[in-house]
Write an enzyme that holds these catalytic residues in place. Sequence first.
Site, mmCIF file in Angstrom:
data_model
loop_
_atom_site.group_PDB
_atom_site.id
_atom_site.type_symbol
_atom_site.label_atom_id
_atom_site.label_comp_id
_atom_site.label_asym_id
_atom_site.label_seq_id
_atom_site.Cartn_x
_atom_site.Cartn_y
_atom_site.Cartn_z
ATOM 1 N N LYS A 240 -22.643 -4.896 2.222
ATOM 2 C CA LYS A 240 -21.685 -4.366 1.238
ATOM 3 C C LYS A 240 -21.410 -5.412 0.156
ATOM 4 O O LYS A 240 -21.336 -5.102 -1.027
ATOM 5 C CB LYS A 240 -20.358 -3.999 1.918
ATOM 6 N N HIS B 244 -15.515 -2.531 13.788
ATOM 7 C CA HIS B 244 -15.364 -1.100 13.527
ATOM 8 C C HIS B 244 -15.715 -0.330 14.803
ATOM 9 O O HIS B 244 -16.695 -0.658 15.483
ATOM 10 C CB HIS B 244 -16.295 -0.675 12.372
ATOM 11 N N GLU C 237 0.836 -1.207 0.000
ATOM 12 C CA GLU C 237 0.000 0.000 0.000
ATOM 13 C C GLU C 237 0.870 1.257 0.000
ATOM 14 O O GLU C 237 1.886 1.318 0.672
ATOM 15 C CB GLU C 237 -0.889 0.005 1.251
ATOM 16 N N LYS D 106 7.278 3.075 2.156
ATOM 17 C CA LYS D 106 8.633 2.715 2.624
ATOM 18 C C LYS D 106 9.146 1.539 1.781
ATOM 19 O O LYS D 106 8.935 0.377 2.131
ATOM 20 C CB LYS D 106 8.583 2.306 4.102
ATOM 21 N N GLN E 65 5.236 4.893 15.964
ATOM 22 C CA GLN E 65 4.161 4.376 15.111
ATOM 23 C C GLN E 65 3.146 3.571 15.940
ATOM 24 O O GLN E 65 1.985 3.476 15.556
ATOM 25 C CB GLN E 65 4.804 3.437 14.101
HETATM 26 P P1 FAD Z 1 -18.720 1.438 6.373
HETATM 27 O O1 FAD Z 1 -18.672 0.137 5.687
HETATM 28 O O2 FAD Z 1 -19.781 2.393 5.972
HETATM 29 O O3 FAD Z 1 -18.846 1.146 7.950
HETATM 30 C C1 FAD Z 1 -18.687 2.198 8.902
HETATM 31 C C2 FAD Z 1 -19.557 1.863 10.129
HETATM 32 O O4 FAD Z 1 -20.946 1.966 9.777
HETATM 33 C C3 FAD Z 1 -19.361 0.450 10.682
HETATM 34 O O5 FAD Z 1 -19.514 0.512 12.069
HETATM 35 C C4 FAD Z 1 -20.510 -0.323 10.035
HETATM 36 O O6 FAD Z 1 -20.888 -1.464 10.792
HETATM 37 C C5 FAD Z 1 -21.617 0.742 10.027
HETATM 38 N N1 FAD Z 1 -22.589 0.562 8.951
HETATM 39 C C6 FAD Z 1 -22.338 0.174 7.676
HETATM 40 N N2 FAD Z 1 -23.498 0.151 6.970
HETATM 41 C C7 FAD Z 1 -24.485 0.535 7.823
HETATM 42 C C8 FAD Z 1 -25.889 0.718 7.692
HETATM 43 N N3 FAD Z 1 -26.509 0.478 6.522
HETATM 44 N N4 FAD Z 1 -26.595 1.131 8.783
HETATM 45 C C9 FAD Z 1 -25.970 1.379 9.959
HETATM 46 N N5 FAD Z 1 -24.636 1.212 10.145
HETATM 47 C C10 FAD Z 1 -23.909 0.797 9.085
HETATM 48 N N6 FAD Z 1 -9.899 6.101 4.923
HETATM 49 C C11 FAD Z 1 -9.577 7.092 4.048
HETATM 50 O O7 FAD Z 1 -9.928 8.269 4.272
HETATM 51 N N7 FAD Z 1 -8.878 6.822 2.889
HETATM 52 C C12 FAD Z 1 -8.473 5.561 2.570
HETATM 53 O O8 FAD Z 1 -7.842 5.348 1.531
HETATM 54 C C13 FAD Z 1 -8.783 4.487 3.483
HETATM 55 N N8 FAD Z 1 -8.427 3.206 3.201
HETATM 56 C C14 FAD Z 1 -8.788 2.186 4.064
HETATM 57 C C15 FAD Z 1 -8.464 0.868 3.746
HETATM 58 C C16 FAD Z 1 -8.790 -0.172 4.612
HETATM 59 C C17 FAD Z 1 -8.432 -1.599 4.251
HETATM 60 C C18 FAD Z 1 -9.451 0.106 5.843
HETATM 61 C C19 FAD Z 1 -9.783 -1.002 6.801
HETATM 62 C C20 FAD Z 1 -9.800 1.418 6.159
HETATM 63 C C21 FAD Z 1 -9.489 2.474 5.282
HETATM 64 N N9 FAD Z 1 -9.835 3.810 5.556
HETATM 65 C C22 FAD Z 1 -9.514 4.816 4.672
HETATM 66 C C23 FAD Z 1 -10.524 4.149 6.810
HETATM 67 C C24 FAD Z 1 -12.075 4.068 6.642
HETATM 68 O O9 FAD Z 1 -12.503 5.138 5.843
HETATM 69 C C25 FAD Z 1 -12.678 4.162 8.050
HETATM 70 O O10 FAD Z 1 -12.368 3.005 8.802
HETATM 71 C C26 FAD Z 1 -14.156 4.504 8.124
HETATM 72 O O11 FAD Z 1 -14.462 4.843 9.487
HETATM 73 C C27 FAD Z 1 -15.099 3.372 7.728
HETATM 74 O O12 FAD Z 1 -15.068 3.127 6.395
HETATM 75 P P2 FAD Z 1 -15.869 1.851 5.791
HETATM 76 O O13 FAD Z 1 -15.777 1.951 4.342
HETATM 77 O O14 FAD Z 1 -15.429 0.613 6.458
HETATM 78 O O15 FAD Z 1 -17.358 2.240 6.288
#
Ligand code: FAD
Length: 291
Positions: free
Chosen positions: A168, A152, A17, A275, A215
């Site tokens: 999803k 989460h 990444e 890195k 970190q």
């Molecule tokens: P979601 O899938 O929407 O989930 C967020 C929360 O909402 C969870 O608690 C879930 O259970 C809940 N939820 C989901 N759907 C519903 C629903 N229909 N009703 C009620 N609750 C619901 N952030 C960045 O800004 N840029 C990045 O490039 C980035 N890359 C990432 C890559 C990975 C592999 C990971 C694990 C995280 C990354 N993040 C990034 C961080 C991410 O944006 C955050 O963790 C964010 O808080 C959640 O994103 P998500 O897409 O998992 O959200």
Amino acid sequence: MKLTEIFKQKKLCLSFEVFPPKTDSVFDTVKTATEEIARLRPSFVSVTYGAGGGTSRYTLEIAKNINEKYGVPTLAHLTCISSTRETVRERIRAMQEAGIENVMALRGDLTPALESSDRSTWAYRHAVDLIADIKESGADFCIGGACYPEVHPESSNQAEDIRHLKEKVDAGCEFLTTQMFFDNNLLYNFLYKIREAGITVPIIPGVMPITNANQVKRAIALSGSFMPQRFKSLVDKFGSSPDAMKQAGIAYATDQIIDLYANGIQNVHVYSMNKPDVAEKIQANLSDILV
Ligand code: FAD
């Protein structure tokens, strides 16, 4: 190449990444680091999306450059929480024009300003809304999503989190990359539960090599990950010696990855954080395993 094609190959995969620069002034430095990582020829390189979307242009430029110059498949991240539908559609179009085939569809983190705003005005509430929108746009992307072996932070329990994860996948998410974790047993327990919930898409465990003591705090604050005693001892012993900590952190991540492969995981993603030296050492440690 779509990542689903890579996952079908039934061989062990290692991906890295990178993240885009925040400003123009460091673009060339970051681009060079991402190219050094691409030269290692990982299975793919994922390029993150700056919080709030401020660096969206750079995400695309870096993903396109790695793909075109080195022939390494890329996965461009995209968040939606602070975007309008028009902005997202415009970004989808830009991705298509850049030849991007793989998109990581994310919600993005909630900022204090967002948390205090009126949710009824949000165009997107969850990543599932973005996935549905990408599908509706007709863009032919392979779509990935995020998942959380330790739940989460906003979810009240794991069952609820997994229920939303299934939504999803049902909306069109074809693989899931995990949040970092430092104890593989947490991943194995999570896998058991999601498979039981009917989620069958490939799961790509995300491993973060911790190469300096500072970190550690950042990683825990970001991910809420559990730190096993074995890892804490390593930081206590080597944290004050940068070279020793780096070597120990790379060894710990390597050990985690080998255990994942040994237990049937096919694809592992390394949070290599621009890195190249760390990515290279991990790959070298696995040279006879990744044949
Ligand atoms: P979601 O899938 O929407 O989930 C967020 C929360 O909402 C969870 O608690 C879930 O259970 C809940 N939820 C989901 N759907 C519903 C629903 N229909 N009703 C009620 N609750 C619901 N952030 C960045 O800004 N840029 C990045 O490039 C980035 N890359 C990432 C890559 C990975 C592999 C990971 C694990 C995280 C990354 N993040 C990034 C961080 C991410 O944006 C955050 O963790 C964010 O808080 C959640 O994103 P998500 O897409 O998992 O959200």
